[in-house]
Design an enzyme around this catalytic site. Sequence first.
Site, PDB file in Angstrom:
ATOM      1  N   ASN A 151       0.825  -1.212   0.000  1.00  0.00           N
ATOM      2  CA  ASN A 151       0.000   0.000   0.000  1.00  0.00           C
ATOM      3  C   ASN A 151       0.857   1.259   0.000  1.00  0.00           C
ATOM      4  OD1 ASN A 151      -2.754  -0.741  -0.093  1.00  0.00           O
ATOM      5  ND2 ASN A 151      -2.682  -1.474   2.003  1.00  0.00           N
ATOM      6  N   CYS A 174      -5.078  -5.698  -4.898  1.00  0.00           N
ATOM      7  CA  CYS A 174      -5.549  -5.404  -3.544  1.00  0.00           C
ATOM      8  C   CYS A 174      -6.585  -6.450  -3.160  1.00  0.00           C
ATOM      9  CB  CYS A 174      -6.173  -4.008  -3.490  1.00  0.00           C
ATOM     10  SG  CYS A 174      -6.900  -3.569  -1.890  1.00  0.00           S
ATOM     11  N   ASP A 175      -6.567  -6.855  -1.891  1.00  0.00           N
ATOM     12  CA  ASP A 175      -7.503  -7.894  -1.454  1.00  0.00           C
ATOM     13  C   ASP A 175      -8.766  -7.335  -0.813  1.00  0.00           C
ATOM     14  OD1 ASP A 175      -6.539  -6.958   0.937  1.00  0.00           O
ATOM     15  OD2 ASP A 175      -5.779  -8.863   1.654  1.00  0.00           O
ATOM     16  N   HIS A 204      -9.110   1.289  -3.453  1.00  0.00           N
ATOM     17  CA  HIS A 204      -9.751   1.789  -2.235  1.00  0.00           C
ATOM     18  C   HIS A 204     -10.721   2.933  -2.533  1.00  0.00           C
ATOM     19  CE1 HIS A 204      -6.581   0.129   0.837  1.00  0.00           C
ATOM     20  NE2 HIS A 204      -7.178  -0.817   0.111  1.00  0.00           N
ATOM     21  N   TYR A 267     -13.809   1.634   1.907  1.00  0.00           N
ATOM     22  CA  TYR A 267     -12.957   2.808   2.113  1.00  0.00           C
ATOM     23  C   TYR A 267     -13.646   4.107   1.724  1.00  0.00           C
ATOM     24  CZ  TYR A 267      -8.750   0.263   3.414  1.00  0.00           C
ATOM     25  OH  TYR A 267      -7.833  -0.492   4.094  1.00  0.00           O
TER      26      TYR A 267
END
Length: 450
Positions: A151, A174-175, A204, A267
Amino acid sequence: MLNEGKHFTICIVGGGSRYTPGILRMMVHEMGRFPLDKVILYDCEYERQHRVAGYARILMREYAPKTEIVDTTDPAEAFKGIDFAMMQIRAGRMKMRESDEHIALKHGCIGQETCGAGGFAYGMRSIPAVVKLIHQIRQYSPDAWILNYSNPAAIVAEATKRIFPGDYKVINICDMPVGIMSMYAETLHKKPSELEARYFGLNHFGWFTHVYDKETGHDYLPEIRKIYSNMPEDPDDHGLDHSWAETYRFMNKMIREMPDEYLPNTYLQYYLYPQHMLSTENPNYTRANEVMDGSEKRTFEMIDEVIAAGKLKGTKYELDPSDNKDEHATYIVDLAYALSHNTGDVFLCMTENHGIISNFSEGAMVEVPCHMGVHGPEAINVGEIPTFQKGILENQFAYEKLTVDANLEGSYRKAWQALTLNRLVNDKDTAKALLDDYIVANKGYWPELK
């Protein structure tokens, strides 16, 4: 099938991470379809990594005795002759994350690790570290797949796109969407593998547009919306750190208040409800403190207990064949398998926008569903997106682009502009005060800004 029967060599870059044991356990579960000759752990902090390696050797001795474990701080030993590099580094580790959060809160801003001012500071640290590692990997293994989930992924992806143009084997992933999809699957009494998402945005910062049943093609999104819109408040944290439990509870509100056709990434709570999110922050005990006292502490306590016992079998840490709920680890193994065996399975990942989102900035690193195989990600078309989503995405992309500009050019002016544009700062005076404090705190991590 391509590479059927091949045994792979992988390197976990950031081998001392608290995530590494989960990745190793998942690899043991998946040895039948993704067999490994060697797992190399590489980290700049040997003592921390060596503890993880002690756990790894016991795990492999008991469950996959033909798999060798190597732990090293030498790039040549780590990266030579590997098939995959799985990158999960955190430049400055949790102490710098704590610093990011405290500085932001001091100036009345959210300091979350990938959002707001904290995400800016972390991104400025991550770019040089990730770029250096990719150069080293390419020196020793020119054809290795590099799966980067360090990140803040959006900022890192924008930088790696520029520095390694055309290298389709550098994949930024990204998970978080996977974790959300797993939650949807549980709600629907389905397995995550039975569902397939359609999604668009930046990392995000995106929305689900469809949640399909892989077999029937049925779109569950309207049902998910109805379930979550009417879901009662759940006081139980379900074993999650408190802030994550609150995040999933708050998602119900976001779903109720979003346009009917989309489901938000969690997010988005920071970008759409910043005043509420700021009101929940504790300047004396931030998310970094929670992680250090929570999941990180638990992970290393487990590691030390296993090493002291010299075994997993017969202890409370013995592997359960049905335990495959680590979304972070599962996603990485599934992706590696799809790439190496040319399956064409669909994953959400970051790729350059060349008409994928037709009314969004050309060349931006968008997060969209892609078929994965030997040629890397091949995106599924999104088309036009609505004005609201386009507007805030363009603002976010401009911030991310300026952050990378500032880092690569050493530009104070562009760093100030980036923070000013950041939706969670949005004030030129505050942006300058933040930037000046971050420059002092990040000496040795950031390039010099002039």
